[in-house]
Design a protein around this motif. Structure first.
Motif, PDB file in Angstrom:
ATOM      1  N   GLY A  86       0.825  -1.203   0.000  1.00  5.16           N
ATOM      2  CA  GLY A  86       0.000   0.000   0.000  1.00  5.16           C
ATOM      3  C   GLY A  86       0.857   1.251   0.000  1.00  5.16           C
ATOM      4  N   ALA A  87       1.959   1.222   0.761  1.00  2.00           N
ATOM      5  CA  ALA A  87       2.864   2.383   0.786  1.00  2.00           C
ATOM      6  C   ALA A  87       3.447   2.611  -0.611  1.00  2.00           C
ATOM      7  CB  ALA A  87       3.975   2.167   1.806  1.00  2.00           C
ATOM      8  N   TYR A  88       3.796   1.522  -1.305  1.00  2.74           N
ATOM      9  CA  TYR A  88       4.289   1.653  -2.692  1.00  2.74           C
ATOM     10  C   TYR A  88       3.217   2.315  -3.559  1.00  2.74           C
ATOM     11  CZ  TYR A  88       8.188  -1.591  -1.851  1.00  2.74           C
ATOM     12  OH  TYR A  88       9.329  -2.185  -1.403  1.00  2.74           O
ATOM     13  N   LEU A  89       1.980   1.842  -3.394  1.00  2.00           N
ATOM     14  CA  LEU A  89       0.893   2.384  -4.214  1.00  2.00           C
ATOM     15  C   LEU A  89       0.679   3.864  -3.930  1.00  2.00           C
ATOM     16  CD1 LEU A  89      -1.734  -0.482  -3.998  1.00  2.00           C
ATOM     17  CD2 LEU A  89      -0.775   0.446  -6.096  1.00  2.00           C
ATOM     18  N   ARG A  90       0.661   4.215  -2.636  1.00  2.00           N
ATOM     19  CA  ARG A  90       0.450   5.622  -2.285  1.00  2.00           C
ATOM     20  C   ARG A  90       1.588   6.471  -2.838  1.00  2.00           C
ATOM     21  NH1 ARG A  90       0.426   5.531   3.680  1.00  2.00           N
ATOM     22  NH2 ARG A  90       0.722   3.295   3.478  1.00  2.00           N
ATOM     23  N   ALA A  91       2.832   5.955  -2.693  1.00  2.00           N
ATOM     24  CA  ALA A  91       3.983   6.713  -3.175  1.00  2.00           C
ATOM     25  C   ALA A  91       3.911   6.879  -4.686  1.00  2.00           C
ATOM     26  CB  ALA A  91       5.277   6.013  -2.775  1.00  2.00           C
ATOM     27  N   ALA A  92       3.551   5.800  -5.390  1.00  4.78           N
ATOM     28  CA  ALA A  92       3.510   5.860  -6.852  1.00  4.78           C
ATOM     29  C   ALA A  92       2.380   6.768  -7.323  1.00  4.78           C
ATOM     30  CB  ALA A  92       3.341   4.461  -7.438  1.00  4.78           C
ATOM     31  N   THR A  93       1.302   6.844  -6.538  1.00  5.87           N
ATOM     32  CA  THR A  93       0.207   7.751  -6.874  1.00  5.87           C
ATOM     33  C   THR A  93       0.663   9.195  -6.728  1.00  5.87           C
ATOM     34  OG1 THR A  93      -1.438   6.162  -6.132  1.00  5.87           O
ATOM     35  CG2 THR A  93      -2.130   8.441  -6.238  1.00  5.87           C
ATOM     36  N   GLU A  94       1.417   9.448  -5.647  1.00  2.00           N
ATOM     37  CA  GLU A  94       1.803  10.829  -5.349  1.00  2.00           C
ATOM     38  C   GLU A  94       2.924  11.322  -6.253  1.00  2.00           C
ATOM     39  OE1 GLU A  94       2.348  11.510  -1.165  1.00  2.00           O
ATOM     40  OE2 GLU A  94       3.496  13.327  -1.549  1.00  2.00           O
ATOM     41  N   ASN A  95       3.935  10.501  -6.472  1.00  4.20           N
ATOM     42  CA  ASN A  95       5.103  10.947  -7.244  1.00  4.20           C
ATOM     43  C   ASN A  95       5.716   9.751  -7.979  1.00  4.20           C
ATOM     44  OD1 ASN A  95       7.470  12.022  -8.222  1.00  4.20           O
ATOM     45  ND2 ASN A  95       7.961  13.133  -6.354  1.00  4.20           N
ATOM     46  N   PRO A  96       5.115   9.379  -9.123  1.00  3.63           N
ATOM     47  CA  PRO A  96       5.547   8.148  -9.791  1.00  3.63           C
ATOM     48  C   PRO A  96       7.021   8.146 -10.201  1.00  3.63           C
ATOM     49  CG  PRO A  96       3.884   9.326 -11.103  1.00  3.63           C
ATOM     50  CD  PRO A  96       3.986  10.025  -9.786  1.00  3.63           C
ATOM     51  N   ARG A  97       7.542   9.286 -10.657  1.00  7.95           N
ATOM     52  CA  ARG A  97       8.921   9.281 -11.160  1.00  7.95           C
ATOM     53  C   ARG A  97       9.916   9.038 -10.043  1.00  7.95           C
ATOM     54  NH1 ARG A  97       9.144  11.235 -16.297  1.00  7.95           N
ATOM     55  NH2 ARG A  97      11.143  12.259 -16.253  1.00  7.95           N
ATOM     56  N   LEU A  98       9.725   9.736  -8.938  1.00  9.78           N
ATOM     57  CA  LEU A  98      10.649   9.550  -7.819  1.00  9.78           C
ATOM     58  C   LEU A  98      10.541   8.126  -7.284  1.00  9.78           C
ATOM     59  CD1 LEU A  98      12.721  10.822  -5.945  1.00  9.78           C
ATOM     60  CD2 LEU A  98      10.858  11.438  -4.412  1.00  9.78           C
ATOM     61  N   THR A  99       9.315   7.618  -7.244  1.00 14.11           N
ATOM     62  CA  THR A  99       9.119   6.265  -6.732  1.00 14.11           C
ATOM     63  C   THR A  99       9.867   5.254  -7.603  1.00 14.11           C
ATOM     64  OG1 THR A  99       6.973   6.991  -5.920  1.00 14.11           O
ATOM     65  CG2 THR A  99       7.354   4.640  -5.981  1.00 14.11           C
ATOM     66  N   ALA A 100       9.851   5.478  -8.906  1.00 13.50           N
ATOM     67  CA  ALA A 100      10.626   4.607  -9.801  1.00 13.50           C
ATOM     68  C   ALA A 100      12.115   4.762  -9.519  1.00 13.50           C
ATOM     69  CB  ALA A 100      10.319   4.947 -11.260  1.00 13.50           C
ATOM     70  N   ALA A 101      12.553   5.983  -9.195  1.00 16.98           N
ATOM     71  CA  ALA A 101      13.971   6.231  -8.936  1.00 16.98           C
ATOM     72  C   ALA A 101      14.444   5.524  -7.669  1.00 16.98           C
ATOM     73  CB  ALA A 101      14.243   7.732  -8.830  1.00 16.98           C
ATOM     74  N   PHE A 102      13.517   5.053  -6.847  1.00 19.95           N
ATOM     75  CA  PHE A 102      13.898   4.271  -5.679  1.00 19.95           C
ATOM     76  C   PHE A 102      13.932   2.773  -5.968  1.00 19.95           C
ATOM     77  CE2 PHE A 102      12.148   7.868  -2.914  1.00 19.95           C
ATOM     78  CZ  PHE A 102      13.412   8.388  -2.727  1.00 19.95           C
ATOM     79  N   GLY A 103      13.671   2.393  -7.206  1.00 21.73           N
ATOM     80  CA  GLY A 103      13.770   0.982  -7.550  1.00 21.73           C
ATOM     81  C   GLY A 103      12.438   0.253  -7.524  1.00 21.73           C
ATOM     82  N   ILE A 104      11.355   0.993  -7.475  1.00 23.77           N
ATOM     83  CA  ILE A 104      10.035   0.355  -7.461  1.00 23.77           C
ATOM     84  C   ILE A 104       9.490   0.334  -8.889  1.00 23.77           C
ATOM     85  CG2 ILE A 104       7.664   0.569  -6.615  1.00 23.77           C
ATOM     86  CD1 ILE A 104       9.069   1.928  -4.092  1.00 23.77           C
ATOM     87  N   ASN A 105       9.013  -0.834  -9.307  1.00 24.94           N
ATOM     88  CA  ASN A 105       8.546  -1.005 -10.683  1.00 24.94           C
ATOM     89  C   ASN A 105       7.158  -0.383 -10.837  1.00 24.94           C
ATOM     90  OD1 ASN A 105       7.841  -1.862 -13.213  1.00 24.94           O
ATOM     91  ND2 ASN A 105       8.619  -3.936 -12.928  1.00 24.94           N
ATOM     92  N   VAL A 106       7.140   0.916 -11.093  1.00 21.17           N
ATOM     93  CA  VAL A 106       5.875   1.649 -11.116  1.00 21.17           C
ATOM     94  C   VAL A 106       4.946   1.189 -12.261  1.00 21.17           C
ATOM     95  CG1 VAL A 106       4.814   3.926 -11.286  1.00 21.17           C
ATOM     96  CG2 VAL A 106       6.828   3.604  -9.866  1.00 21.17           C
ATOM     97  N   PRO A 107       5.461   0.981 -13.470  1.00 19.53           N
ATOM     98  CA  PRO A 107       4.546   0.520 -14.530  1.00 19.53           C
ATOM     99  C   PRO A 107       3.821  -0.777 -14.158  1.00 19.53           C
ATOM    100  CG  PRO A 107       6.617   1.223 -15.482  1.00 19.53           C
ATOM    101  CD  PRO A 107       6.811   1.263 -13.988  1.00 19.53           C
ATOM    102  N   LEU A 108       4.520  -1.681 -13.467  1.00 21.40           N
ATOM    103  CA  LEU A 108       3.880  -2.928 -13.041  1.00 21.40           C
ATOM    104  C   LEU A 108       2.775  -2.633 -12.021  1.00 21.40           C
ATOM    105  CD1 LEU A 108       3.954  -6.069 -13.084  1.00 21.40           C
ATOM    106  CD2 LEU A 108       5.466  -5.924 -11.107  1.00 21.40           C
ATOM    107  N   LEU A 109       3.066  -1.730 -11.071  1.00 23.38           N
ATOM    108  CA  LEU A 109       2.053  -1.360 -10.073  1.00 23.38           C
ATOM    109  C   LEU A 109       0.826  -0.774 -10.746  1.00 23.38           C
ATOM    110  CD1 LEU A 109       3.965   0.382  -7.129  1.00 23.38           C
ATOM    111  CD2 LEU A 109       2.781  -1.798  -7.088  1.00 23.38           C
ATOM    112  N   VAL A 110       1.062   0.040 -11.772  1.00 24.65           N
ATOM    113  CA  VAL A 110      -0.049   0.677 -12.483  1.00 24.65           C
ATOM    114  C   VAL A 110      -0.928  -0.381 -13.143  1.00 24.65           C
ATOM    115  CG1 VAL A 110      -0.579   2.084 -14.494  1.00 24.65           C
ATOM    116  CG2 VAL A 110       1.081   2.899 -12.825  1.00 24.65           C
ATOM    117  N   THR A 111      -0.278  -1.347 -13.812  1.00 26.35           N
ATOM    118  CA  THR A 111      -1.033  -2.414 -14.465  1.00 26.35           C
ATOM    119  C   THR A 111      -1.850  -3.197 -13.437  1.00 26.35           C
ATOM    120  OG1 THR A 111       0.733  -2.594 -16.080  1.00 26.35           O
ATOM    121  CG2 THR A 111      -0.821  -4.404 -15.985  1.00 26.35           C
TER     122      THR A 111
END
Lengths: 235, 295
Positions: free
Chosen positions: B174-199
């Motif tokens: 959930g924290a990943y999701l909230r972070a990716a919702t708020e700031n997707p680019r930075l969240t990706a820069a931390f190593g989280i696979n944002v496109p996968l979360l979006v899908t």
């Protein structure tokens, strides 16, 4: 590529939409080194960090990190190779608590600091761990932004303007942290406006002007090149 | 005293219960829309069509393959979720950098196509879906009879909403999701696979619509237009709750279901419009919605 060479940037061009920001940056950073990127606002220092991570529209050239080519990799894969990023705007999440912010970046390698070690280093963060991230003071947010990437085991840290707008006590504290990191073999690339903060920390200063490297000055040349630096940086 | 303002208790409680049932559907559907809007920045007009698809898959499962309600409840959300993942990968992923309008138009078009396919195959008359045997009958609460299936719908909906809220607010994912919702680019820069979360978020959101469809099959008749009848109210719920707000969509969904139910008792003529009156009032007083953050 020699073993000591950790990050090697060659002919790096970067674009935001139509605007061409970096015009062929060349830069080598050795393992365990602290390099500071100096330059005026808009010279391309922040863009260089963002281009290393692939956070900009388009980039060409070569960024080799630990023997891997980063051009063409998406940002999350680059981070996973062991690159930690502390953005200029700090990037603290409002929808996460202080501790959730701290725990957000996944571990990318062993050897990162434990949560306890981070709280020892930054006792304020322990006190505020349940607060909403953006409710922290500016100084606390900056510490959080740095602390956040120390947990992950990333060995290359890209720090953008970490001393900006902070009280002198906190700036001293951050300098201390960076010195400790260097002593424990972290590699640090520091973008700084504050020359007095960067000068004692950096092994080398890289002056960036108009999207290119204009000069590289080693720590021992600092005194002889002071006039030159004053001229290009206006410090 | 045998009522409130001259309305007898059983009628009042009956409408309250119906309101809770409708509110349960609003809540699940608007929750899915909220998750999708938060992560994808897309207003998913295909939501109603995918809800209808859920109801039809449950019906088809029973009719053609003898798959009962229990299995449908588990399998259909997964199937609809997979359809969603295909839609996201094939179409939506190209629209994230564009204006909301493009996502809205594309999903609206998809909704028309999906509805058209089912209309072509099954016509517009409703198909019956029996309430599964263990859930037939009613509880006698003393002051009213509560049909078991309605109680079941409310219970499932509340558990699913609560579960989703806990996952988003209290867990690491959930924290990943909230972070990716708020700031997707930075969240990706931390190593989280944002496109996968979006899908996955899209798959999950429309999976919830599929689940609502299965729950709805025995309550409403299964027909190709059941989604478009419901979805307009659900969009009003999302606007009232605040675009992208998880808690807002749950609370507002159930609350508006109840308000709608009660207005059927006190002033039936207003029951079809009361939601939109509330929407207009909320937009005047709090343009970002009851639980929304001002941008």
């Amino acid at each position: 590529m020699s073993a000591a060479e950790y990050l090697r940037i060659t002919g790096l061009h970067a674009f935001y939409g139509e605007s061409h920001i970096l015009h062929g940056v060349d830069l080598d950073v050795r393992r365990g080194e602290c390099v500071s990127l100096l330059g005026r606002n808009g010279a391309g220092r922040t863009t260089t960090l963002r281009a290393i991570l692939g956070l900009i529209g388009r980039r060409t050239g070569s960024v080799m990190f630990n023997g891997r080519e980063l051009i063409g990799l998406p940002p999350h894969r680059i981070a996973r190779l062991g690159v930690g990023y502390c953005p200029e705007e700090r990037g603290i999440y409002a929808s996460l608590s202080c501790e959730e912010n701290l725990l957000l970046p996944p571990r990318v390698a062993g050897g990162g600091l434990t949560l306890e070690a981070i709280y020892d280093l930054f006792p304020n963060l322990h006190e505020r761990r349940r607060s909403q991230g953006t409710r922290l003071s500016g100084g606390e947010q900056q510490m959080l932004a740095v602390a956040r990437i120390l947990r992950t085991g990333a060995r290359l840290l890209l720090l953008d303007e970490v001393s900006e707008g902070l009280a002198p006590v906190i700036v001293t504290k951050l300098a201390e942290v960076i010195r400790t990191l260097r002593a424990s073999d972290y590699t640090v690339v520091l973008v700084e406006q504050n020359f007095r903060f960067a000068a004692p920390l950096a092994d080398r200063m890289v002056v960036i002007e108009r999207g290119r490297v204009a000069a590289v000055i080693a720590q021992h040349e600092l005194d002889s090149k002071r006039d030159f630096l004053q001229e290009v940086l206006g410090v | 005293m045998s009522g409130l303002f001259g309305v007898p208790w059983p009628a009042l409680m009956g409408q309250l219960m119906l309101g809770l049932v409708n509110g349960s559907f609003y809540a699940i559907l608007s929750l899915g829309l909220a998750v999708i809007f938060g992560m994808l920045n897309i207003i998913n007009f295909a939501h109603g069509a995918l809800y209808m698809m859920g109801a039809f898959l449950a019906w088809m499962g029973l009719r053609y393959w003898g798959i009962g309600y229990g299995w449908a409840l588990l399998l259909v959300p997964v199937l609809v979720g997979i359809v969603g993942i295909v839609i996201e990968r094939a179409f939506l992923q190209w629209l994230y950098r564009l204006d909301h309008l493009y996502g809205l138009l594309l999903t609206f078009g998809l909704a028309l196509i999906i509805e058209g396919l089912f209309r072509h195959q099954y016509g517009v008359s409703g198909l019956p879906y029996e309430i599964p045997a263990p859930l037939t009958g009613a509880f006698n609460l003393g002051f009213m009879f509560l049909p078991r299936y309605r109680a079941w719908v409310i219970a499932v909906s509340l558990s699913v909403c609560l579960g989703t809220w806990i996952v988003i607010e209290k867990t690491r994912l959930g924290a990943y999701l909230r972070a990716a919702t708020e700031n997707p680019r930075l969240t990706a820069a931390f190593g989280i696979n944002v496109p996968l979360l979006v899908t996955l978020a899209y798959g999950f959101g429309v999976g919830l619509a599929g689940l609502a469809g299965v729950l709805a099959a025995p309550v409403f008749q299964v027909n190709p237009l059941m989604g478009s009848n419901l979805i307009i109210v659900v969009f009003a719920v999302v606007v009232i709750g605040g675009m992208g707000s998880i808690l807002g969509s749950i609370v507002t969904g159930i609350g508006l279901g109840v308000i709608e139910g009660l207005s059927k008792v006190f002033y039936p003529e207003a029951s079809a419009t009361v939601v939109f009156v509330v929407m207009a009032l909320v937009l005047m007083l709090r343009p970002a919605g009851l639980f929304g953050r001002e941008q």
